[in-house]
Design a protein around this motif. Structure first.
Motif, short mmCIF file in Angstrom:
data_model
loop_
_atom_site.label_atom_id
_atom_site.label_comp_id
_atom_site.label_asym_id
_atom_site.label_seq_id
_atom_site.Cartn_x
_atom_site.Cartn_y
_atom_site.Cartn_z
N HIS A 287 0.83 -1.20 0.00
CA HIS A 287 0.00 0.00 0.00
C HIS A 287 0.87 1.26 0.00
O HIS A 287 1.97 1.27 0.58
N PRO A 288 0.42 2.33 -0.65
CA PRO A 288 1.19 3.58 -0.67
C PRO A 288 1.49 4.07 0.75
O PRO A 288 0.61 4.02 1.62
N SER A 289 2.71 4.53 0.96
CA SER A 289 3.11 4.94 2.30
C SER A 289 3.69 6.34 2.32
O SER A 289 4.52 6.70 1.49
N HIS A 290 3.24 7.11 3.30
CA HIS A 290 3.83 8.41 3.63
C HIS A 290 4.35 8.35 5.06
O HIS A 290 4.38 9.38 5.76
N ALA A 291 4.76 7.17 5.47
CA ALA A 291 5.24 6.96 6.83
C ALA A 291 6.57 6.19 6.77
O ALA A 291 7.14 6.01 5.69
#
Length: 350
Positions: A287-291
């Motif tokens: 899943h796309p992550s910004h973490a």
């Protein structure tokens, strides 16, 4: 929407007389201190810890305010973000009467704190792509809904939530909206701190546990109106942030470049880890992550987790969490740690 803070506040908190510590009565740094029943001879360590710390962390808040572009009177510091979460329940939620809105999958301490404080939770799941279901969330509001918790970037999915959707909820909710930005330093999304003047019912949480690498020191930040911060300060324990934590974090704040470099290193390692995981036949989706972690849909997540544990590689099994079925949450490690993880995963038969 006109926000009425006094309508939310529990009546006995409004009239509560807070504990007055010795450092409330005298806030100077020099003098002969015979007011707080401290040991005058110092400590049995090389450092001096015999005096109580500043209960309101003035020097630390001043430095944080400089960096974040916010007045120190709008900053609350707690023993991790968990303390701020708990204090919000104590201040605004009447046990057995009020409720809070949660958006699973999300950070687990919101529900734990609700349970500890005997406050009901109304859960409105995120959409299949981990975004806000605005109509469903708004339909869940009740006259007793006091707090709406929004985690962005979200834990455990890792994605950022649509900013306009968050604004819509802040504008339409009559209670407090908490935007938890624990992972904001890994995202290209600007902080909601810049919108505090626009929304009097907004509280933004951040932490020193992630990008700053100071998890053991336990320091969380909450940014809100002067009035909300004053309420949190009123009901917090008198010396909730230790002198050691204050001094060490203040020291770290003098070296912003090192934090930015560590963050860049993590982002680079995250991309390499993602590329390596996608090469594995057992991995179906990342899943796309910004973490600083990845949510990975993988074959046999429970068995894979157990096999990793046998190799002393510890990840989080999220396969039983709402919308995370079949997923492991993998924190980005050092390049060497990520390489070892990939080596073990490549040997696990799908």
């Amino acid at each position: 929407m006109e926000f009425d803070l006094n309508r939310l506040l529990r009546p006995h908190i409004a009239t509560l007389k807070p504990y007055s510590s010795a450092r409330d009565e005298y806030s100077g740094k020099e003098g002969i201190f015979l007011d707080a029943n401290e040991n005058p001879f110092g400590s049995i360590t090389e450092d001096t810890f015999n005096r109580y710390p500043d209960p309101y962390q003035k020097d630390l808040k001043a430095r944080i305010g400089e960096i974040k572009g916010v007045d120190s009177s709008r900053i609350f510091l707690g023993n991790g973000s968990d303390e701020a979460i708990d204090l919000l329940f104590r201040a605004f939620c009447r046990p057995g009467v009020d409720n809070v809105i949660l958006l699973p999958p999300t950070y687990g301490m919101y529900e734990v704190s609700a349970g500890i404080n005997d406050v009901a939770t109304i859960k409105v799941p995120l959409t299949a792509n981990f975004q806000l279901d605005i109509p469903a969330i708004q339909a869940a509001f009740t006259p007793h809904s006091k707090i709406l918790f929004i985690c962005s970037p979200n834990n455990p999915s890792g994605n950022k939530l649509n900013r306009e959707d968050i604004r819509t909820l802040i504008s339409s909710f009559e209670g407090l909206v908490v935007v938890d930005e624990a992972y904001i330093d890994f995202s290209d999304e600007p902080s909601f701190i810049s919108e505090l003047d626009r929304y009097p019912n907004l509280l933004v949480m951040q932490t020193f546990s992630k990008a700053w690498g100071l998890a053991s020191l336990r320091l969380g930040m909450a940014y809100a109106s002067v009035e909300i911060v004053a309420i949190l300060n009123k009901i917090k324990p008198p010396y909730n942030v230790s002198g050691l934590t204050q001094s060490k974090v203040l020291e770290a704040l003098q070296d912003l470049s090192s934090m930015h470099q560590m963050t860049a290193n993590i982002l680079s390692a995250r991309e390499h880890l993602r590329e390596g995981l996608l090469k594995l036949p057992s991995v179906h989706k990342i899943h796309p992550s910004h973490a600083n972690f990845l949510l990975v849909n993988i074959d046999r997540p429970k068995e894979t987790y157990d096999e990793l544990v046998r190799h002393k590689i510890i990840v989080r099994d999220r396969s039983k969490v709402t919308l995370c079925e079949g997923c492991l949450r993998i924190t980005v490690g050092t390049p060497a740690e990520n390489h070892q993880l990939l080596e073990v995963l490549s040997q696990i038969t799908p």
